[in-house]
Design an enzyme around this catalytic site. Structure first.
Site, mmCIF file in Angstrom:
data_model
loop_
_atom_site.group_PDB
_atom_site.id
_atom_site.type_symbol
_atom_site.label_atom_id
_atom_site.label_comp_id
_atom_site.label_asym_id
_atom_site.label_seq_id
_atom_site.Cartn_x
_atom_site.Cartn_y
_atom_site.Cartn_z
ATOM 1 N N ASP A 18 0.816 -1.228 0.000
ATOM 2 C CA ASP A 18 0.000 0.000 0.000
ATOM 3 C C ASP A 18 0.846 1.272 0.000
ATOM 4 O OD1 ASP A 18 -2.410 -1.628 0.380
ATOM 5 O OD2 ASP A 18 -1.696 -1.866 2.433
ATOM 6 N N HIS A 45 -3.985 -1.644 -6.679
ATOM 7 C CA HIS A 45 -3.248 -0.455 -7.096
ATOM 8 C C HIS A 45 -4.240 0.631 -7.498
ATOM 9 C CE1 HIS A 45 0.661 -2.885 -8.059
ATOM 10 N NE2 HIS A 45 0.328 -2.882 -6.795
#
Length: 435
Positions: free
Chosen positions: A14, A42
Site C-alpha cells: 500500500d 493499485h
C-alpha cells in the site's frame, strides 16, 4: 539502448506503487506484473478519476503501452475477465495490449474455499489474508499439482488435473475443516466457459520480453504488496505467499537478472500495515487517526482499515538491503501536513543473545523477534503549510525538506522522487529512474 526498472514496495504494501508505475510508463514501452495475484490493489488517480486495478498492470491506462502478466502471478480466470470488462467499459483497449504467461498457475474455487476455511479455523490467530485463494494456489504450484493457464486449452488434461487437486482439497475441506466441498463439474464447466475470452491474451511472455528488450524497449516491472510481506524475507508468518522483492522480477517473468538496471523503492512518509503482525512504530492516538483519515488508509482490495504509524527507517533499511534499492520514492508527504511534531524511527531496542538490551539500526528477521523490539525515535518539527501538488523540491516547507533529508541520511539511499498528492502530476522528480 533500453533501460529496465523494477518498482517495489519497501514496507508492508500500500505504498502508492500504482501511481508511480503509471507516471513512469511515460518513458516505458512495456509494464510487467511478476508476482502476487488479484490480492494486490493499485489505486490510480488521473485527472481526478480513480481507477483500482488488482491484477492487470497499471500501464494499461497508458495508450500504446504493452502489458504483461508473468509466470510468477497466480491468476483467477473470472477475476481477470471482470477486470478486463471494467477497463473496456471505460473505453480502454485491453485485448490487443495485454499478454499473459501460459505458465501462470490458476486460482480455482477450491483455493478460495480453503483460504477462508483456514482463516476461520485460526480464529484470533488468523494471518489476515484477503480470502482470495492466493496462498493455496501457490501451495499447489510448489507441490507440482497446479493447473496452469495452458492446461485450459486441453479439455482432457484440464479435467485430469482438476480432479486431482479437488480430490486433495475436498478431503481437507470435509474432514479437517468440516466445510462444504467444491463441485468438480460446476468448476470445470464454469472455468471452461471463460476459455475463449482468455485465449487471445495468452502468450510466451519470456520470449516477448526478450524480444522487446532486444528491440530497445524500456520495460517497467511492477511489484505487488511490499518487501516486508515477502514469503522469505518478511515478518514470517505474517506474510504473503510470494516473493515480493526485486529479485522476483526475474523468476516471475523469465527475464535475465542482467537485464534489470534500476530498482525504485516506494515508501510512504509514514508507515502502514493491513492485517495481523508486529508493527513497532504503530500509533493508537490522534496522530494515527489523522494519518488514517487524511491518507484515506483503507485497503484497495479488502476495504479494511490500515494500521498507521511513524516512519520506520530500520524496517526500510532491511528492504533496501534485500532489494538492492537504487533510489527511493517517498509518497503521501502531503498526509504529514499539519502534524506539529514528527517522530522518525531510527532503530530498535532489543534483547541480545545474552539477554542484554542492545540497539539495532535494522529490522530483525522474523515476527517474534520484531514483536519484542521497542522503537527508538528522533523528533523533528513538522510543518503547517500545505505540500499538496507541489512539483518542485525547493517549494516544499523547510521542515518538510529537512524531514526528507534526514530520511536519506538514516537510510543511506537517495530520494529520487516525492509524491505530493494522488494525481499523476502531483510528483517531484529529483532523478528520473529511466534517465
Amino acid at each position: 539502448m533500453s533501460k529496465n526498472v523494477v518498482v517495489i514496495g519497501t514496507q508492508w504494501g500500500d505504498e502508492g506503487k500504482g501511481k508511480i508505475v503509471d507516471w513512469l510508463t511515460d518513458q516505458a514501452q512495456g509494464v510487467v506484473r511478476f508476482q502476487g495475484g488479484h490480492n494486490a490493489g493499485h489505486t490510480l488517480v488521473i485527472g481526478g478519476k480513480q481507477t483500482v486495478l488488482h491484477l492487470i498492470p497499471s500501464g494499461i491506462l497508458r495508450k500504446d503501452v504493452a502489458c504483461y502478466i508473468g509466470n510468477g502471478v497466480v491468476v483467477s480466470p473470472q477475476a481477470l475477465l471482470d477486470e478486463v470488462g471494467m477497463l473496456e467499459r471505460a473505453g480502454i483497449d485491453v485485448l490487443s495490449r495485454l499478454r499473459i504467461s501460459e505458465a501462470c498457475p490458476l486460482i480455482l474455487p477450491c483455493h478460495v474455499a480453503l483460504d477462508n476455511a483456514r482463516e476461520i479455523a485460526r480464529g484470533l490467530g488468523k494471518i489476515g489474508t484477503t480470502g482470495r485463494g492466493i496462498g493455496p494456489a501457490y501451495e499447489d504450484k510448489v507441490a507440482r499439482r497446479a493447473v496452469r493457464l495452458q492446461d485450459l486449452f486441453h479439455r482432457d488434461r484440464f479435467a485430469a488435473k482438476l480432479g486431482e487437486i479437488l480430490d486433495y482439497h475436498n478431503f481437507v475441506l470435509k474432514n479437517y475443516f468440516q466445510s462444504p466441498v467444491v463441485d468438480f463439474q460446476q468448476t470445470m464447466d464454469e472455468t471452461l466457459s471463460l476459455v475463449e475470452r482468455i485465449r487471445p491474451m495468452v502468450a510466451d511472455v519470456p520470449r516477448l520480453l526478450f524480444e522487446a528488450n532486444r528491440a530497445g524497449a524500456n520495460l517497467l516491472f511492477e511489484g505487488a504488496q511490499g518487501a516486508l510481506l515477502d514469503i522469505d524475507h518478511g515478518t514470517y508468518p505474517f506474510v504473503t505467499s510470494s516473493n515480493c522483492i526485486a529479485g522476483a522480477a526475474t523468476t516471475g517473468s523469465g527475464i535475465g537478472p542482467q537485464m534489470l538496471h534500476y530498482v525504485l523503492g516506494i515508501t510512504k512518509a509514514y508507515t502502514t500495515r493491513v492485517g495481523a503482525g508486529p508493527f513497532p512504530t504503530e500509533l493508537d492516538d490522534d496522530v494515527g487517526r489523522h494519518l488514517a483519515k487524511r491518507g484515506n488508509e483503507f485497503g484497495a482490495t479488502t476495504g479494511r482499515p490500515r494500521r498507521c504509524g511513524w516512519f520506520d527507517a530500520a524496517a526500510l533499511k532491511r528492504s533496501i538491503q534485500i532489494n538492492g534499492v537504487s533510489g527511493l520514492c517517498v509518497t503521501k508527504l502531503d498526509v504529514m501536513d499539519g502534524v506539529e511534531t514528527l517522530r522518525l524511527g531510527v532503530g530498535y531496542k532489543m534483547m541480545g543473545k545474552g539477554e542484554e538490551e542492545k540497539f539495532s539500526a535494522i529490522m530483525p528477521v522474523g515476527a517474534e523477534e520484531l514483536a519484542s523490539c521497542e522503537p527508538v525515535y528522533e523528533e523533528m518539527p513538522g510543518w503547517s503549510g500545505s505540500t499538496v501538488g507541489i512539483r518542485n523540491f525547493e517549494q516544499l516547507p523547510m521542515a518538510a525538506r529537512n524531514y526528507l533529508k534526514r530520511m536519506e541520511e538514516v537510510c543511506e539511499v537517495s530520494i529520487d522522487m516525492i509524491s505530493t498528492g494522488p494525481d499523476r502530476e502531483e510528483t517531484i522528480v529529483l532523478r528520473h529512474p529511466f534517465e
